[in-house]
Design an enzyme around this catalytic site. Structure first.
Site, PDB file in Angstrom:
ATOM      1  N   ASP B 137      40.644  23.214  11.922  1.00 24.71           N
ATOM      2  CA  ASP B 137      41.223  24.198  11.619  1.00 24.71           C
ATOM      3  C   ASP B 137      42.104  25.118  12.040  1.00 24.71           C
ATOM      4  OD1 ASP B 137      39.715  23.968   9.417  1.00 24.71           O
ATOM      5  OD2 ASP B 137      37.529  25.005  10.148  1.00 24.71           O
ATOM      6  N   CYS B 138      42.123  25.077  13.380  1.00 22.53           N
ATOM      7  CA  CYS B 138      43.131  25.676  14.419  1.00 22.53           C
ATOM      8  C   CYS B 138      44.439  24.853  15.328  1.00 22.53           C
ATOM      9  CB  CYS B 138      42.866  26.349  15.238  1.00 22.53           C
ATOM     10  SG  CYS B 138      40.708  25.009  16.438  1.00 22.53           S
ATOM     11  N   TYR B 139      44.188  23.329  14.729  1.00 24.29           N
ATOM     12  CA  TYR B 139      45.138  22.277  15.194  1.00 24.29           C
ATOM     13  C   TYR B 139      45.266  21.856  13.838  1.00 24.29           C
ATOM     14  CZ  TYR B 139      45.323  24.350  19.595  1.00 24.29           C
ATOM     15  OH  TYR B 139      44.910  25.384  20.778  1.00 24.29           O
TER      16      TYR B 139
END
Lengths: 135, 402
Positions: B137-139
């Protein structure tokens, strides 16, 4: 009497020809084989030192050309790329003709192409790809 | 008359320091004696240049948009270790190119690998980078293909876990066939003998008991400056030594670190060893402050006073252990005697480059561009309990890892 070191590259068709015999017998030349790689049905390579009378040498080489043999002077064959050399001396004990040698005071390596017999051992020994063989 | 590093640094800043190389100190001590030489000289510079396999560089290449948690990274098709933070990688010197046939066509030529990528990176050449990931989700990004250049990297640091071996055995081959080793091509039946040390110029042979070289020692590294950050892996001070305290076989090692951006490609060279693999040749120079007569005497060590062992590298070895003990003057003469036979010698380490490094470092210090540092901790020496242990294999049993 003159002397020449040459690299002879044979096309497949000429590999079966007894060229050394012909050069000696028909052209009265002295042949010193420095390195040879000849397989049936494949391109062959012969590194030789040829000596004899100028005229004989000339006609001997013409005979080879007619057979389709490519003739190159030997000095062009192994190249020492000085800028890549680190003078580590790994090649020194392997060079059979002392073409690669060291000045022991400075420990610097140098290459004398005149003495090179194109055996190719230095290519395997050099960690810096400073030795190059050109065919 | 003892000196301190702080006093020497004051003299360096004023341009008054007396600096000589580890070759020059030999003559000076010969002419004037240790006592006088120790008084006159402030610093002795050493040098070494050769393949040092335990080397590599880590760097941070910055975040792309969208971001990628780079899980696997290749640089010019050479795999770098990415099992650290998102865009940090460590590129090891001995990593092969992705499709290198290795020794399937024996002996392999190993034309390109990690060491060559480091050389090209330092030379300022653009490097192809490919990164893949699983996406989070963050990368979210899963693939990245781009050119990179050292000038755009956030940090680029050379970090070598084991360099500058204090002495090394000489390699020969007693078997009947040619062998291709990390010590070079070895012809059968004592065809040649290869050695790998700068001898009298080598850093740790000039400070055999690590009296001055320790954690935090500033050094010449790859043409820039670096530091000793720990003892190297396999550091083994407790080996057999001569009366001059110099080890008669491989002993101490150094872990080194420095800013890759300040280094030069002529001092970090990719190495291809036939039949063995790729690695990196590293140029290292260590300054030795002449704090007292004992240290001065150590730096005046000559090639003929440094001994090493001749060892059979064929497998299984025809004969175990040392075949002969020789010194570096003999090795550099081009011939040694083993089993009554004259054997031609070849080097793996470059004495010419070692000398150039010692001279360069001398110039830096003389000009006041390079100050000495006080080690924050000494390296483990002969009084430590460190020893170099072999692996004790303990079979796993069952089918784990089959």
């Amino acid at each position: 009497m003159i002397k020449k070191r040459v690299v002879l590259t044979f096309p497949k068709e000429a590999v079966e020809q007894p060229v050394t015999y012909r050069l000696i017998k028909d052209y009265d030349l002295m042949i010193n084989i420095l390195s040879a790689k000849i397989d049936p049905n494949e391109e062959g390579r012969l590194v030789v030192e040829i000596s004899g009378k100028k005229a004989n040498l000339h006609s001997g080489l013409n005979y080879l050309k007619e057979l389709g043999v490519t003739i190159q002077p030997l000095a062009q064959d192994v190249r020492w790329n000085e800028e890549k050399c680190t003078h580590c001396t790994a090649c020194i004990p392997l060079c059979p003709s002392h073409a690669l040698s060291i000045d022991r005071t400075g420990m610097k390596v140098s290459f004398d192409s005149e003495r090179c017999i194109v055996c190719g051992l230095c290519l395997k020994a050099c960690p810096y790809q400073a030795m190059e063989i050109l065919f | 008359m003892a000196k301190t590093i702080a006093e020497i640094n004051e003299r360096i800043k004023k341009g008054e320091a007396v600096v000589v190389t580890a070759e020059e100190i030999i003559d000076l001590v010969g002419k004037k004696g240790v006592k006088q030489a120790a008084k006159e000289v402030d610093v002795v510079t050493t040098g070494t240049f050769g393949p040092m396999c335990s080397s590599g560089a880590y760097f941070n290449f910055g975040h792309s948009r969208p971001k990628i948690k780079a899980q696997k990274v290749w640089l010019n098709d050479v795999l770098a270790y990415a099992g650290i933070a998102a865009v940090d990688v460590y590129l090891g010197a001995t990593e092969l190119s992705k499709d290198d046939p290795a020794n399937t066509i024996y002996p392999g030529t190993f034309k390109y690998g990690g060491g060559h990528v480091i050389e090209e990176l330092v030379a300022g050449k653009d490097i192809r980078m490919k990164a893949i990931s699983y996406g989070t989700d963050c990368y979210p990004r899963k693939e990245l293909k781009t050119w990179i250049n050292i000038k755009d990297l956030n940090e680029a640091v050379l970090f070598n876990p084991r360099n500058a071996y204090q002495n090394y055995p000489v390699a020969v081959n007693l078997s009947n066939k040619v062998i291709y080793t990390y010590m070079g091509v070895l012809q059968p039946k004592l065809g040649n003998a290869n050695y790998c040390s700068a001898g009298q110029l080598s850093p740790l042979l000039n400070d055999p008991l690590y009296l001055t070289i320790g954690l935090g020692t500033r050094i010449f590294l790859g043409g820039g400056t670096g530091y000793v950050v720990w003892q190297g892996t396999q550091h083994n001070p407790g080996v057999l030594r001569g009366e001059n305290d110099v080890p008669r076989t491989l002993a101490g090692t150094l872990a080194l670190l420095g800013d890759l951006k300040l280094m030069k490609p002529e001092w970090l060279r990719g190495v291809s060893i036939t039949g063995y693999g790729v690695t990196l040749a590293v140029g290292i120079g260590v300054p030795i402050p002449i704090l007292n007569e004992k240290i001065c005497r150590y730096t005046a060590v000559k090639d003929e006073e440094i001994y090493t062992q001749v060892v059979d590298y064929s497998y299984p070895p025809t004969r175990e252990g040392s075949l002969a003990e020789v010194n570096y003057a003999q090795l550099k003469s081009g011939q040694i005697i083993v089993d009554g036979k004259e054997v031609a010698t070849g080097g793996i380490s470059s004495y010419v480059k070692a000398r150039e490094i010692a001279r360069t470092l001398k110039e830096w210090i003389t000009k006041g561009e390079f100050l000495l540092t006080e080690p924050v901790q000494n390296l483990p020496s002969i009084d430590s309990d460190i020893s170099f242990k072999p692996l004790k294999e303990r079979p796993l049993g069952g089918t784990i890892y089959d």
